[in-house]
Scaffold this motif. Structure first.
Motif, PDB file in Angstrom:
ATOM      1  N   ILE A 131       0.615  -1.105  -0.101  1.00  0.00           N
ATOM      2  CA  ILE A 131       0.193  -0.018   0.101  1.00  0.00           C
ATOM      3  C   ILE A 131       0.770   1.146  -0.258  1.00  0.00           C
ATOM      4  CG2 ILE A 131      -1.557   1.219   1.623  1.00  0.00           C
ATOM      5  CD1 ILE A 131      -2.958  -1.079   2.257  1.00  0.00           C
ATOM      6  N   THR A 132       1.774   1.354   1.028  1.00  0.00           N
ATOM      7  CA  THR A 132       2.808   2.679   0.830  1.00  0.00           C
ATOM      8  C   THR A 132       3.436   2.524  -0.171  1.00  0.00           C
ATOM      9  OG1 THR A 132       4.377   1.447   2.470  1.00  0.00           O
ATOM     10  CG2 THR A 132       2.533   2.574   3.467  1.00  0.00           C
ATOM     11  N   GLU A 133       4.067   1.563  -0.687  1.00  0.00           N
ATOM     12  CA  GLU A 133       4.725   1.785  -1.956  1.00  0.00           C
ATOM     13  C   GLU A 133       4.016   2.418  -3.254  1.00  0.00           C
ATOM     14  OE1 GLU A 133       6.842  -2.042  -3.050  1.00  0.00           O
ATOM     15  OE2 GLU A 133       8.290  -1.651  -1.191  1.00  0.00           O
ATOM     16  N   THR A 134       2.868   1.804  -3.347  1.00  0.00           N
ATOM     17  CA  THR A 134       1.857   2.388  -4.222  1.00  0.00           C
ATOM     18  C   THR A 134       1.498   3.816  -4.166  1.00  0.00           C
ATOM     19  OG1 THR A 134       0.691   0.155  -4.432  1.00  0.00           O
ATOM     20  CG2 THR A 134      -0.538   2.126  -5.268  1.00  0.00           C
ATOM     21  N   ALA A 135       1.401   4.181  -2.742  1.00  0.00           N
ATOM     22  CA  ALA A 135       0.910   5.526  -2.544  1.00  0.00           C
ATOM     23  C   ALA A 135       2.193   6.671  -2.874  1.00  0.00           C
ATOM     24  CB  ALA A 135       0.681   5.664  -1.183  1.00  0.00           C
ATOM     25  N   ALA A 136       3.527   5.907  -2.653  1.00  0.00           N
ATOM     26  CA  ALA A 136       4.659   6.786  -2.964  1.00  0.00           C
ATOM     27  C   ALA A 136       5.074   6.768  -4.239  1.00  0.00           C
ATOM     28  CB  ALA A 136       5.969   6.204  -2.111  1.00  0.00           C
ATOM     29  N   GLY A 137       4.154   6.087  -5.277  1.00  0.00           N
ATOM     30  CA  GLY A 137       4.648   6.054  -6.540  1.00  0.00           C
ATOM     31  C   GLY A 137       5.677   4.968  -7.116  1.00  0.00           C
ATOM     32  N   LYS A 138       6.132   4.039  -6.020  1.00  0.00           N
ATOM     33  CA  LYS A 138       6.937   2.934  -6.570  1.00  0.00           C
ATOM     34  C   LYS A 138       6.457   2.082  -7.254  1.00  0.00           C
ATOM     35  CE  LYS A 138       9.963   4.110  -2.522  1.00  0.00           C
ATOM     36  NZ  LYS A 138      10.641   3.524  -1.104  1.00  0.00           N
ATOM     37  N   ARG A 139       5.136   1.863  -7.230  1.00  0.00           N
ATOM     38  CA  ARG A 139       4.268   0.783  -7.987  1.00  0.00           C
ATOM     39  C   ARG A 139       3.067   1.868  -8.738  1.00  0.00           C
ATOM     40  NH1 ARG A 139       4.004  -4.715  -5.394  1.00  0.00           N
ATOM     41  NH2 ARG A 139       5.640  -4.574  -3.820  1.00  0.00           N
TER      42      ARG A 139
ATOM     43  N   GLN B 271      -5.017  10.596   0.839  1.00  0.00           N
ATOM     44  CA  GLN B 271      -4.808  10.468  -0.652  1.00  0.00           C
ATOM     45  C   GLN B 271      -5.591   9.149  -0.736  1.00  0.00           C
ATOM     46  OE1 GLN B 271      -0.309  10.374  -0.660  1.00  0.00           O
ATOM     47  NE2 GLN B 271      -0.962   8.684  -1.933  1.00  0.00           N
ATOM     48  N   LYS B 272      -6.104   9.126  -2.030  1.00  0.00           N
ATOM     49  CA  LYS B 272      -6.575   7.972  -2.851  1.00  0.00           C
ATOM     50  C   LYS B 272      -5.761   6.920  -3.257  1.00  0.00           C
ATOM     51  CE  LYS B 272     -11.101   8.691  -2.138  1.00  0.00           C
ATOM     52  NZ  LYS B 272     -11.841   7.796  -1.250  1.00  0.00           N
ATOM     53  N   LEU B 273      -5.793   5.787  -3.280  1.00  0.00           N
ATOM     54  CA  LEU B 273      -4.792   4.520  -3.769  1.00  0.00           C
ATOM     55  C   LEU B 273      -5.224   4.123  -4.912  1.00  0.00           C
ATOM     56  CD1 LEU B 273      -2.397   3.530  -2.112  1.00  0.00           C
ATOM     57  CD2 LEU B 273      -3.720   1.547  -1.502  1.00  0.00           C
ATOM     58  N   ASN B 274      -4.367   4.057  -5.850  1.00  0.00           N
ATOM     59  CA  ASN B 274      -4.572   3.326  -6.998  1.00  0.00           C
ATOM     60  C   ASN B 274      -4.618   1.822  -7.012  1.00  0.00           C
ATOM     61  OD1 ASN B 274      -5.389   2.909  -9.726  1.00  0.00           O
ATOM     62  ND2 ASN B 274      -3.240   3.272 -10.408  1.00  0.00           N
ATOM     63  N   TYR B 275      -5.892   1.182  -6.822  1.00  0.00           N
ATOM     64  CA  TYR B 275      -5.803  -0.390  -6.865  1.00  0.00           C
ATOM     65  C   TYR B 275      -6.713  -1.167  -7.613  1.00  0.00           C
ATOM     66  CZ  TYR B 275      -9.811   0.092  -4.006  1.00  0.00           C
ATOM     67  OH  TYR B 275     -11.348   0.250  -3.215  1.00  0.00           O
ATOM     68  N   VAL B 276      -6.399  -2.206  -7.978  1.00  0.00           N
ATOM     69  CA  VAL B 276      -7.407  -3.328  -8.990  1.00  0.00           C
ATOM     70  C   VAL B 276      -7.619  -4.346  -8.245  1.00  0.00           C
ATOM     71  CG1 VAL B 276      -6.444  -2.206 -11.046  1.00  0.00           C
ATOM     72  CG2 VAL B 276      -5.580  -4.207 -10.025  1.00  0.00           C
ATOM     73  N   ILE B 277      -8.955  -4.814  -8.580  1.00  0.00           N
ATOM     74  CA  ILE B 277      -9.234  -6.061  -8.106  1.00  0.00           C
ATOM     75  C   ILE B 277      -8.864  -7.314  -8.957  1.00  0.00           C
ATOM     76  CG2 ILE B 277     -11.291  -7.525  -7.321  1.00  0.00           C
ATOM     77  CD1 ILE B 277     -11.000  -5.117  -5.485  1.00  0.00           C
ATOM     78  N   GLY B 278      -8.124  -8.234  -8.440  1.00  0.00           N
ATOM     79  CA  GLY B 278      -7.614  -9.367  -9.277  1.00  0.00           C
ATOM     80  C   GLY B 278      -8.390 -10.425  -8.631  1.00  0.00           C
TER      81      GLY B 278
ATOM     82  N   MET C  75      -1.594  -1.293  -7.114  1.00  0.00           N
ATOM     83  CA  MET C  75      -1.614  -2.618  -6.352  1.00  0.00           C
ATOM     84  C   MET C  75      -2.913  -3.203  -6.830  1.00  0.00           C
ATOM     85  SD  MET C  75      -2.678  -1.973  -2.583  1.00  0.00           S
ATOM     86  CE  MET C  75      -3.081  -3.275  -2.333  1.00  0.00           C
ATOM     87  N   THR C  76      -2.790  -4.695  -6.451  1.00  0.00           N
ATOM     88  CA  THR C  76      -3.906  -5.574  -6.721  1.00  0.00           C
ATOM     89  C   THR C  76      -4.601  -6.106  -5.323  1.00  0.00           C
ATOM     90  OG1 THR C  76      -3.097  -6.461  -8.850  1.00  0.00           O
ATOM     91  CG2 THR C  76      -4.650  -7.734  -7.787  1.00  0.00           C
ATOM     92  N   VAL C  77      -5.988  -6.047  -5.404  1.00  0.00           N
ATOM     93  CA  VAL C  77      -6.513  -6.893  -4.153  1.00  0.00           C
ATOM     94  C   VAL C  77      -6.703  -8.346  -4.835  1.00  0.00           C
ATOM     95  CG1 VAL C  77      -8.561  -6.827  -2.765  1.00  0.00           C
ATOM     96  CG2 VAL C  77      -7.537  -4.436  -3.256  1.00  0.00           C
ATOM     97  N   PHE C  78      -6.263  -9.051  -4.018  1.00  0.00           N
ATOM     98  CA  PHE C  78      -6.364 -10.543  -4.535  1.00  0.00           C
ATOM     99  C   PHE C  78      -7.736 -11.294  -4.055  1.00  0.00           C
ATOM    100  CE2 PHE C  78      -1.681  -9.848  -4.341  1.00  0.00           C
ATOM    101  CZ  PHE C  78      -1.443 -10.009  -5.834  1.00  0.00           C
ATOM    102  N   GLY C  79      -8.761 -10.964  -4.841  1.00  0.00           N
ATOM    103  CA  GLY C  79      -9.858 -11.410  -4.676  1.00  0.00           C
ATOM    104  C   GLY C  79     -10.858 -10.718  -4.110  1.00  0.00           C
ATOM    105  N   ALA C  80     -12.224 -10.641  -4.520  1.00  0.00           N
ATOM    106  CA  ALA C  80     -13.200  -9.756  -3.859  1.00  0.00           C
ATOM    107  C   ALA C  80     -14.547 -10.462  -3.878  1.00  0.00           C
ATOM    108  CB  ALA C  80     -13.342  -8.415  -4.632  1.00  0.00           C
ATOM    109  N   ASP C  81     -14.179 -11.950  -4.020  1.00  0.00           N
ATOM    110  CA  ASP C  81     -15.480 -12.506  -3.950  1.00  0.00           C
ATOM    111  C   ASP C  81     -15.696 -13.632  -2.977  1.00  0.00           C
ATOM    112  OD1 ASP C  81     -13.353 -14.045  -4.919  1.00  0.00           O
ATOM    113  OD2 ASP C  81     -14.460 -15.045  -6.493  1.00  0.00           O
ATOM    114  N   TYR C  82     -14.678 -13.429  -1.850  1.00  0.00           N
ATOM    115  CA  TYR C  82     -14.696 -14.210  -0.748  1.00  0.00           C
ATOM    116  C   TYR C  82     -15.962 -13.996   0.266  1.00  0.00           C
ATOM    117  CZ  TYR C  82      -9.990 -15.362  -1.449  1.00  0.00           C
ATOM    118  OH  TYR C  82      -8.576 -15.735  -1.656  1.00  0.00           O
ATOM    119  N   PRO C  83     -16.534 -15.048   1.063  1.00  0.00           N
ATOM    120  CA  PRO C  83     -17.547 -14.756   1.783  1.00  0.00           C
ATOM    121  C   PRO C  83     -17.359 -13.895   2.986  1.00  0.00           C
ATOM    122  CG  PRO C  83     -16.891 -16.933   2.192  1.00  0.00           C
ATOM    123  CD  PRO C  83     -15.742 -16.496   1.245  1.00  0.00           C
TER     124      PRO C  83
END
Length: 336
Positions: free
Chosen positions: A205-213, A286-293, A216-224
């Motif tokens: 998360i922090t590396e993404t916010a700092a622009g090093k990534r 600040q908002k974080l740039n992330y995608v659902i994977g 980032m990917t959230v691994f799975g958004a279909d868990y119970p």
């Protein structure tokens, strides 16, 4: 001033534990082969504590080299054994390497304890031993489920090795600490989580916010779970470090109920991945740039702790929450 040998002392949790041990009057010695760490972190430890920590750059799977450290320090009062390979995904890809490293190193430590008369060991275990737990929050008596990764299996096997060892060696004492998801950094920002190949959620998360990534990917958004992402129990690394100090104090004071005891270390709350991201966004404004994977192999759905036993027996309390974790992690990221 009792001397404590800390294996993996240049690692993330190990270095913070060095600080807490020194702050509580212990002398410390480190062993670290530096595969996933750097001795530079000891400069931060010195800046915080005023103490220079000696690190032996050896592999604990090398029995002769390990034995030489014990020979050089015949006054070791206890061992805190962090050293292990720890990446879930890597363990799925390289299971034999994980079994060889994590188990041989533990066996060599235990054999040296016997030879040199060291009576006390704290073992770094993990909530991963519970697998996909059938009850939440988990207690120390929650049955193990199938390990979701070879890394988790090495921790299950390490616990069984210690239990059998202590059953046979009645004068040896072990505390097994099952901790959950350590994160954050020392308030000074002089030490924190190393920059090497971050895979844990908070540094990603922090590396993404700092622009090093780029994202980032959230691994799975279909868990119970309540928002579909995995649930974890995030514990501040300095709270975790202090638990190791309290555990060694517990053994040195002979307050244990048996010669092999187990404690959960978490803040007792489950936080989803998406909730953790939101907590960071609030702290950092600040908002974080992330995608659902897709889901990631080796991940359990949900795990969080009942920590009542650690509070009652060790006198330990987690003093920091998810906002403190994100704030110190972000300050550390900006500093480095």
């Amino acid at each position: 001033m009792s001397k404590i040998l800390v294996t993996g002392g240049c690692g993330y949790i190990g270095s913070h534990t060095l600080v807490d041990l020194i702050d509580n009057g212990f002398e410390v010695v480190s062993i670290d082969n530096l595969i996933n760490a750097s001795e530079n972190i000891l400069d931060g430890v010195k800046a915080i504590t005023g103490k220079t920590v000696q690190n032996y750059h050896i592999d604990l799977c090398d029995k002769a080299a390990t034995r030489a450290v014990f020979q050089a320090h015949p006054d070791i009062a206890g061992i805190i054994h962090f050293a292990a390979l720890k990446y879930v995904g890597e363990s799925v890809e390289q299971p034999l390497r994980y079994f060889r490293n994590n188990l041989d190193s533990l066996l060599n430590i235990l054999e040296c304890m016997l030879e040199f008369g060291v009576k006390n060991i704290i073992f770094s275990s993990s909530c991963s031993v519970y697998g996909n737990a059938t009850e939440l929050p988990v207690t120390e008596s929650t049955p193990f489920q199938n390990a979701e990764s070879p890394y988790a299996r090495t921790k299950q096997m390490g616990e069984h090795i210690l239990q059998d060892f202590c059953f046979q060696e009645k004068n040896t004492n072990a505390v097994i600490l099952r901790y959950f998801n350590p994160a954050g950094a020392h308030e000074s920002t002089l030490i924190g989580e190393a920059a090497t190949a971050a895979t844990n959620l908070v540094p990603v998360i922090t590396e993404t916010a700092a622009g090093k990534r780029a994202s980032m990917t959230v691994f799975g958004a279909d868990y119970p779970t309540r928002d579909g992402s995995c649930v974890r129990d995030y514990i501040h690394v300095m709270d975790l470090a202090n638990a190791h100090t309290k555990a060694i104090q517990y053994l040195l004071a002979n307050r244990q109920e048996s010669n092999c005891e187990t404690f959960n270390l978490g803040i007792g709350e489950g936080v989803t991945v998406l909730e953790a991201i939101k907590a960071f966004e609030e702290v950092a404004s600040q908002k974080l740039n992330y995608v659902i994977g897709p889901r990631r192999a080796g991940d359990v759905i949900a795990i969080y702790a009942n920590n009542n036993r650690a509070t009652a027996r060790l006198g330990w309390l987690a003093k920091r929450g998810i906002s403190d974790i994100m704030r110190t992690a972000w300050e550390w990221e900006q500093k480095r």
